[in-house]
Design a protein around this motif. Structure first.
Motif, PDB file in Angstrom:
ATOM      1  N   CYS A   1      47.941  39.391  43.373  1.00 30.11           N
ATOM      2  CA  CYS A   1      46.841  38.857  44.055  1.00 30.11           C
ATOM      3  C   CYS A   1      47.576  37.909  45.252  1.00 30.11           C
ATOM      4  O   CYS A   1      46.899  36.944  45.836  1.00 30.11           O
ATOM      5  CB  CYS A   1      45.950  37.818  43.234  1.00 30.11           C
TER       6      CYS A   1
ATOM      7  N   TRP B   1      43.874  42.243  42.892  1.00 28.64           N
ATOM      8  CA  TRP B   1      44.044  41.305  41.878  1.00 28.64           C
ATOM      9  C   TRP B   1      43.810  41.944  40.477  1.00 28.64           C
ATOM     10  O   TRP B   1      43.289  43.031  40.290  1.00 28.64           O
ATOM     11  CB  TRP B   1      42.946  39.975  42.094  1.00 28.64           C
ATOM     12  N   SER B   2      44.169  41.224  39.188  1.00 28.53           N
ATOM     13  CA  SER B   2      44.088  41.821  38.014  1.00 28.53           C
ATOM     14  C   SER B   2      43.800  40.902  37.033  1.00 28.53           C
ATOM     15  O   SER B   2      42.692  40.717  36.446  1.00 28.53           O
ATOM     16  CB  SER B   2      45.016  42.746  37.553  1.00 28.53           C
ATOM     17  N   CYS B   3      44.877  39.835  36.684  1.00 29.78           N
ATOM     18  CA  CYS B   3      44.688  39.292  35.422  1.00 29.78           C
ATOM     19  C   CYS B   3      44.032  37.814  35.852  1.00 29.78           C
ATOM     20  O   CYS B   3      43.371  37.170  35.055  1.00 29.78           O
ATOM     21  CB  CYS B   3      46.248  38.752  35.096  1.00 29.78           C
ATOM     22  N   ARG B   4      43.975  37.395  36.844  1.00 32.62           N
ATOM     23  CA  ARG B   4      43.508  35.906  37.330  1.00 32.62           C
ATOM     24  C   ARG B   4      44.015  34.947  36.446  1.00 32.62           C
ATOM     25  O   ARG B   4      43.568  33.678  36.124  1.00 32.62           O
ATOM     26  CB  ARG B   4      41.874  35.915  36.900  1.00 32.62           C
TER      27      ARG B   4
ATOM     28  N   GLY C   1      47.885  34.300  36.957  1.00 25.17           N
ATOM     29  CA  GLY C   1      49.192  34.168  37.392  1.00 25.17           C
ATOM     30  C   GLY C   1      50.348  34.926  36.502  1.00 25.17           C
ATOM     31  O   GLY C   1      51.642  34.668  36.579  1.00 25.17           O
ATOM     32  N   ILE C   2      49.809  36.065  36.043  1.00 21.88           N
ATOM     33  CA  ILE C   2      50.747  36.929  35.466  1.00 21.88           C
ATOM     34  C   ILE C   2      50.828  38.268  35.843  1.00 21.88           C
ATOM     35  O   ILE C   2      52.263  38.623  36.043  1.00 21.88           O
ATOM     36  CB  ILE C   2      50.366  37.155  33.953  1.00 21.88           C
ATOM     37  N   CYS C   3      49.903  39.040  36.569  1.00 23.73           N
ATOM     38  CA  CYS C   3      50.064  40.320  36.861  1.00 23.73           C
ATOM     39  C   CYS C   3      50.830  40.404  38.367  1.00 23.73           C
ATOM     40  O   CYS C   3      51.405  41.362  38.831  1.00 23.73           O
ATOM     41  CB  CYS C   3      48.496  41.080  37.231  1.00 23.73           C
ATOM     42  N   GLY C   4      50.580  39.342  39.124  1.00 18.04           N
ATOM     43  CA  GLY C   4      51.629  39.322  40.471  1.00 18.04           C
ATOM     44  C   GLY C   4      50.865  40.086  41.736  1.00 18.04           C
ATOM     45  O   GLY C   4      51.164  40.374  42.739  1.00 18.04           O
TER      46      GLY C   4
ATOM     47  N   CYS D   1      45.116  33.483  42.913  1.00 22.28           N
ATOM     48  CA  CYS D   1      44.391  32.749  41.523  1.00 22.28           C
ATOM     49  C   CYS D   1      44.942  31.628  41.096  1.00 22.28           C
ATOM     50  O   CYS D   1      44.355  31.146  40.039  1.00 22.28           O
ATOM     51  CB  CYS D   1      44.725  33.975  40.430  1.00 22.28           C
TER      52      CYS D   1
END
Ligand code: SF4
Ligand code: FES
Length: 199
Positions: free
Chosen positions: A64, A54-57, A59-62, A76
Motif C-alpha cells: 500500500c 493493498w492487502s493486509c491493512r 503494515g505487513i504485505c508492503g 495503512c
C-alpha cells in the motif's frame, strides 16, 4: 477535528492519457481512519474506477505504499487525522513507472534482485538425514534487522540515487545482500561504487 477531509488523488491511465490529472474526493475523517480507509471509501462509494494496491491493512504485505503529501508512506499506517484540515494529496510512489492511478510497476526491483542472490548458499549441503541446520539466538541477532523488509519500495521512492542511476541496486536489495553476506553481492556492487567515487 473536522469530520470530513479532502483527498486529492492522482489519476493516470498511461495508455490513454498524456499527463496525470488530480481528482478530488471528500471522505469521512474518523479518528481511527488511515489514508487507505479514505481510498477504500472512494472506491466503494464514490468512484469504483480508482486503482491502487493493498492487502493486509496492517503494515505487513508492503503493497500500500504511496506518496502522501510529498512523502513515501504506507497508507495503512498513515492516519487521516494527522493531516487535518487537509487536503491530503495521494500520489503513486516516485521513481517507478505508473501502471494506473496509484499502482506502480516494480519490475526493476524484481529484475535486479537475483544479482544479490537473496538466498542461503552453503559451502556444503548436508543430507536431509542429518537434520536441520541450527543457529543460535546470537547468530540470528546478527542478521535479523536486515531481514525485516516487506518490499514496500518506500526507500526506493525516497532515494535520489535510485531515481538517477539505473545501475543502482536500491536500498532494500542492499539490505538483503547484507542479510545473506554474499561475497558475490558485494562484488556486484563494487563497480558501481568505484565508478561513483572516481567521478
Ligand atoms: S527496506 Fe525499503 S522496501 Fe524494505 S521495508 Fe524498509 S522501506 Fe520498505
Ligand atoms: S496494506 Fe499491507 S502494508 Fe499496508
Amino acid at each position: 477535528m473536522a469530520d470530513r477531509i479532502s483527498l486529492q488523488v492522482l489519476r493516470y491511465r498511461p495508455e490513454q492519457e498524456a499527463e496525470p490529472t488530480v481528482q478530488e474526493y471528500e471522505v469521512p475523517c474518523r479518528k481511527d481512519w488511515v489514508v487507505l480507509d479514505g481510498l477504500n471509501y472512494v472506491k466503494d462509494r464514490l468512484d469504483g474506477s480508482l486503482s491502487y494496491r493493498w492487502s493486509c491493512r496492517m503494515g505487513i504485505c508492503g503493497s500500500c505504499g504511496m506518496t502522501v503529501n510529498g512523502e513515501p508512506k504506507l497508507t495503512c499506517a498513515t492516519f487521516l487525522a494527522d493531516y487535518t484540515p487537509g487536503p491530503v494529496r495521494v500520489e503513486p510512489l516516485r521513481n517507478f513507472p505508473v501502471v494506473r492511478d496509484l499502482v506502480i510497476e516494480m519490475g526493476d526491483f524484481m529484475r535486479k534482485l537475483p544479482a544479490i542472490k537473496p538466498w542461503i548458499v552453503r559451502k556444503e549441503e548436508k543430507p536431509l538425514t542429518e537434520g536441520e541446520y541450527l543457529q543460535t539466538p546470537e547468530q540470528m541477532d546478527e542478521y535479523k534487522q536486515f531481514s525485516m523488509c516487506i518490499n514496500c519500495m518506500l526507500c526506493y521512492a525516497a532515494c535520489p540515487v535510485y531515481g538517477l542511476d539505473p545501475k543502482f541496486l536500491g536500498p532494500a536489495a542492499i539490505a538483503l545482500a547484507q542479510r545473506y553476506k554474499l561475497k558475490a553481492a558485494l562484488e556486484w556492487l563494487k563497480p558501481f561504487f568505484l565508478q561513483r567515487s572516481e567521478q
